[in-house]
Motif scaffolding. Structure first.
Motif, PDB file in Angstrom:
ATOM      1  N   GLU A 135       0.847  -1.205  -0.015  1.00 36.49           N
ATOM      2  CA  GLU A 135       0.018   0.107   0.077  1.00 36.49           C
ATOM      3  C   GLU A 135       0.907   1.347  -0.027  1.00 36.49           C
ATOM      4  N   GLY A 136       0.740   2.025  -0.872  1.00 41.62           N
ATOM      5  CA  GLY A 136       1.493   3.499  -1.118  1.00 41.62           C
ATOM      6  C   GLY A 136       2.924   3.284  -1.546  1.00 41.62           C
ATOM      7  N   ARG A 137       3.301   1.927  -1.878  1.00 42.98           N
ATOM      8  CA  ARG A 137       4.925   1.521  -2.090  1.00 42.98           C
ATOM      9  C   ARG A 137       5.053   1.680  -3.649  1.00 42.98           C
ATOM     10  N   PHE A 138       4.167   1.020  -4.228  1.00 42.63           N
ATOM     11  CA  PHE A 138       4.041   0.871  -5.710  1.00 42.63           C
ATOM     12  C   PHE A 138       3.897   2.071  -6.396  1.00 42.63           C
ATOM     13  N   ILE A 139       2.783   2.806  -5.657  1.00 35.63           N
ATOM     14  CA  ILE A 139       2.388   3.984  -6.237  1.00 35.63           C
ATOM     15  C   ILE A 139       3.335   5.184  -6.109  1.00 35.63           C
ATOM     16  N   GLY A 140       4.072   5.097  -4.944  1.00 39.85           N
ATOM     17  CA  GLY A 140       5.205   5.877  -4.598  1.00 39.85           C
ATOM     18  C   GLY A 140       6.273   5.762  -5.775  1.00 39.85           C
ATOM     19  N   LEU A 141       6.616   4.689  -5.909  1.00 40.51           N
ATOM     20  CA  LEU A 141       7.706   4.254  -6.938  1.00 40.51           C
ATOM     21  C   LEU A 141       7.493   4.646  -8.351  1.00 40.51           C
ATOM     22  N   PHE A 142       6.255   4.506  -8.769  1.00 38.18           N
ATOM     23  CA  PHE A 142       5.606   5.089 -10.049  1.00 38.18           C
ATOM     24  C   PHE A 142       5.726   6.574 -10.018  1.00 38.18           C
ATOM     25  N   THR A 143       5.456   7.220  -9.039  1.00 35.91           N
ATOM     26  CA  THR A 143       5.602   8.617  -9.117  1.00 35.91           C
ATOM     27  C   THR A 143       6.947   9.226  -9.213  1.00 35.91           C
ATOM     28  N   LEU A 144       7.759   8.363  -8.473  1.00 33.98           N
ATOM     29  CA  LEU A 144       9.352   8.720  -8.431  1.00 33.98           C
ATOM     30  C   LEU A 144       9.790   8.647 -10.116  1.00 33.98           C
ATOM     31  N   LEU A 145       9.328   7.389 -10.644  1.00 28.67           N
ATOM     32  CA  LEU A 145       9.724   7.320 -11.926  1.00 28.67           C
ATOM     33  C   LEU A 145       9.231   8.321 -13.089  1.00 28.67           C
ATOM     34  N   PHE A 146       8.119   8.954 -12.618  1.00 30.20           N
ATOM     35  CA  PHE A 146       7.687  10.064 -13.625  1.00 30.20           C
ATOM     36  C   PHE A 146       8.331  10.778 -13.615  1.00 30.20           C
ATOM     37  N   GLY A 147       9.035  11.577 -12.375  1.00 28.37           N
ATOM     38  CA  GLY A 147       9.951  12.576 -12.442  1.00 28.37           C
ATOM     39  C   GLY A 147      11.284  12.229 -13.243  1.00 28.37           C
ATOM     40  N   VAL A 148      11.859  10.999 -12.826  1.00 30.69           N
ATOM     41  CA  VAL A 148      12.823  10.549 -13.652  1.00 30.69           C
ATOM     42  C   VAL A 148      12.690  10.613 -15.388  1.00 30.69           C
ATOM     43  N   SER A 149      11.324  10.069 -15.803  1.00 29.02           N
ATOM     44  CA  SER A 149      10.978  10.243 -16.994  1.00 29.02           C
ATOM     45  C   SER A 149      11.129  11.625 -17.695  1.00 29.02           C
ATOM     46  N   LEU A 150      10.701  12.627 -16.936  1.00 33.46           N
ATOM     47  CA  LEU A 150      10.646  14.017 -17.254  1.00 33.46           C
ATOM     48  C   LEU A 150      12.346  14.300 -17.388  1.00 33.46           C
ATOM     49  N   GLN A 151      12.945  13.749 -16.660  1.00 31.21           N
ATOM     50  CA  GLN A 151      14.499  14.334 -16.760  1.00 31.21           C
ATOM     51  C   GLN A 151      15.021  13.462 -17.812  1.00 31.21           C
ATOM     52  N   LEU A 152      14.703  12.456 -18.148  1.00 30.42           N
ATOM     53  CA  LEU A 152      15.431  11.808 -19.372  1.00 30.42           C
ATOM     54  C   LEU A 152      14.777  12.650 -20.801  1.00 30.42           C
ATOM     55  N   GLN A 153      13.595  12.627 -20.753  1.00 32.82           N
ATOM     56  CA  GLN A 153      12.924  13.342 -21.817  1.00 32.82           C
ATOM     57  C   GLN A 153      13.526  14.507 -22.095  1.00 32.82           C
ATOM     58  N   TYR A 154      13.767  15.448 -21.172  1.00 27.45           N
ATOM     59  CA  TYR A 154      14.515  16.841 -21.437  1.00 27.45           C
ATOM     60  C   TYR A 154      15.715  16.738 -21.724  1.00 27.45           C
ATOM     61  N   GLN A 155      16.543  15.835 -21.380  1.00 26.69           N
ATOM     62  CA  GLN A 155      17.992  15.608 -21.682  1.00 26.69           C
ATOM     63  C   GLN A 155      17.972  15.226 -22.979  1.00 26.69           C
ATOM     64  N   SER A 156      16.935  14.291 -23.581  1.00 26.53           N
ATOM     65  CA  SER A 156      16.936  13.689 -24.748  1.00 26.53           C
ATOM     66  C   SER A 156      16.628  14.982 -25.832  1.00 26.53           C
ATOM     67  N   LEU A 157      15.492  15.591 -25.538  1.00 29.81           N
ATOM     68  CA  LEU A 157      15.288  16.644 -26.546  1.00 29.81           C
ATOM     69  C   LEU A 157      16.127  17.574 -26.739  1.00 29.81           C
ATOM     70  N   GLN A 158      16.836  17.957 -25.551  1.00 36.47           N
ATOM     71  CA  GLN A 158      17.810  19.029 -25.767  1.00 36.47           C
ATOM     72  C   GLN A 158      19.139  18.542 -26.464  1.00 36.47           C
ATOM     73  N   GLY A 159      19.495  17.196 -26.336  1.00 38.22           N
ATOM     74  CA  GLY A 159      20.519  16.822 -27.040  1.00 38.22           C
ATOM     75  C   GLY A 159      20.195  16.430 -28.672  1.00 38.22           C
ATOM     76  N   ARG A 160      19.035  16.558 -28.951  1.00 42.13           N
ATOM     77  CA  ARG A 160      18.579  16.508 -30.464  1.00 42.13           C
ATOM     78  C   ARG A 160      18.330  17.681 -30.999  1.00 42.13           C
ATOM     79  N   GLY A 161      18.573  18.985 -30.186  1.00 41.44           N
ATOM     80  CA  GLY A 161      18.242  20.332 -30.790  1.00 41.44           C
ATOM     81  C   GLY A 161      16.883  20.685 -30.803  1.00 41.44           C
ATOM     82  N   ILE A 162      16.145  20.240 -29.797  1.00 40.47           N
ATOM     83  CA  ILE A 162      14.669  20.631 -29.620  1.00 40.47           C
ATOM     84  C   ILE A 162      14.466  21.322 -28.505  1.00 40.47           C
ATOM     85  N   LEU A 163      13.700  22.532 -28.563  1.00 40.57           N
ATOM     86  CA  LEU A 163      13.135  23.031 -27.255  1.00 40.57           C
ATOM     87  C   LEU A 163      12.419  22.142 -26.451  1.00 40.57           C
TER      88      LEU A 163
END
Length: 394
Positions: A62-90
């Protein structure tokens, strides 16, 4: 949730952890698929294994997996941000567009199918988290803690409001009356969905907004620290284990030994006691996956189609508990729910592995990407490059 925008090499540990999270979420959500308002209601007297399974589920799920899921959403935002920057996209305009589509998915999911949806709240909290993608580590740690503290205050004030609902038993006429709209015609179910969606949106600015945003910032900070590559150092792992035991023990004491006020506060303590357990799950899974290339392949496949599987869980759960076998709501004790969730987890592992063998993306991941990019990918890149050239000329 999804890293389909990212064209750089994926981190298989993150995929595996996301896979574990999306499978684990259903072990709690399954209790609410039939009646999202009250969830699991015991018989009178309770089934023999109910207490043991309640404690086990509370400590491990209870709360453990939804917490993990939410953490990873932040990780995904960071990954996508870095990837788009590296490809020359705002990055930010495109990420806002992605989050906008996610909010639409969530609103439709919550209104039409299952009001326990998290996608709408992730989209809103993600908009706030976008402001921190270029922040330094110290700011991420500090604001993550601040946001979690704000959410704790909001949840606590909400839990202290008077509650006249009393204890429910599955054998009572009150439970039967509460149950009836959820297994009646679809129009009555929609009215229940609308009521619950309205309530959750009303309290969202005081509670879930800050919790989700805080966990997303925590995920960003942990990713930058390299945690998702090698896990925590041993001493940090032991500290997390001690903190998990301490907070878990406090949560159980509030639930079972602190009276009515403690039971109200236990609705909140379980959310925050889950955080160190979520981090331990990530740490242990990283260690497990590093032991063999193939050991976590099935979990990685689940993590790569997490959005599709999350929505499929709702479809399957609603069909089973409201339409095909609504009598299960009267018959199932915790052990039957657990067995059903385990079977469905195995099916999802097989489905994800089979799908990924033939396709690069899940169907909802593909749709999300398609709606975000449309036919404007090339023009977006050209626009960014022209702006960069103009800036350099100046």
């Amino acid at each position: 949730m999804d890293t389909s925008v990212t064209q750089t090499r994926r981190n298989p540990n993150i995929d595996a952890i996301r896979g574990l999270a999306v499978l684990g979420i259903f072990f709690i959500n399954i209790h609410y698929m039939g009646n999202t308002l009250v969830g699991y209601v015991p018989t009178e007297p309770p089934a023999t294994l109910d207490l043991s399974l309640e404690i086990l589920t509370r400590m491990l799920c209870e709360g453990r997996f939804i917490g993990l899921f939410t953490l990873l959403f932040g990780v995904s935002l960071q990954l996508q941000y870095q990837s788009l920057q590296g490809r020359g996209i705002l990055p930010v305009p495109l990420l806002r567009r992605r989050l906008g589509w996610l909010m639409l998915f969530g609103a439709l999911h919550g209104l039409l199918l299952w009001p326990g949806d998290i996608l709408l709240s992730y989209g809103i909290s993600g908009m706030l988290a976008l402001r921190y993608l270029q922040s330094d580590q110290r700011t991420l740690w500090r604001h993550s803690g601040l946001f979690l503290a704000i959410s704790l205050l909001g949840y606590t004030l909400l839990a202290l409001l008077p509650d006249d609902s009393g204890e429910l038993s599955r054998n009572s006429t009150t439970f039967s009356a509460l149950q009836q709209p959820w297994i009646s015609n679809y129009w009555e179910q929609l009215q229940q969905h609308l009521t619950m969606e309205g309530f959750m949106l009303a309290i969202y600015p005081f509670t879930m907004l800050w919790y989700s945003s805080g966990m997303m910032l925590l995920g960003m900070a942990l990713y930058r620290s390299g945690i998702f590559n090698h896990g925590f150092a041993h001493e940090h792992g032991y500290r997390l284990l001690a903190l998990a035991a301490l907070l878990g023990g406090l949560d159980l004491w509030l639930l079972f030994a602190a009276g009515p006020l403690g039971q109200s506060l236990a609705q909140i303590s379980v959310i925050y006691a889950a955080i160190p357990v979520s981090l331990l799950y990530a740490h242990l899974l990283i260690a497990w996956c590093q032991g063999s290339v193939d050991r976590c392949r099935a979990l990685q496949a689940v993590g790569q189609v997490a959005l599709s599987l999350y929505l499929l869980q709702s479809v399957v759960g609603i069909l089973l508990f409201r339409y095909l076998f609504s009598d299960w709501l009267q018959q199932f004790d915790r052990i039957e729910y657990l067995i059903t969730a385990l079977i469905w987890a195995g099916i999802q592992l097989w489905l994800a592995s089979t799908w990924r063998h033939h396709f690069k993306q899940g169907p909802m991941e593909w749709l999300w990407r398609r709606l975000t990019w449309g036919a404007n990918q090339a023009s977006n890149e050209i626009r960014f490059n022209s702006m960069a050239g103009k800036s350099n000329a100046e």
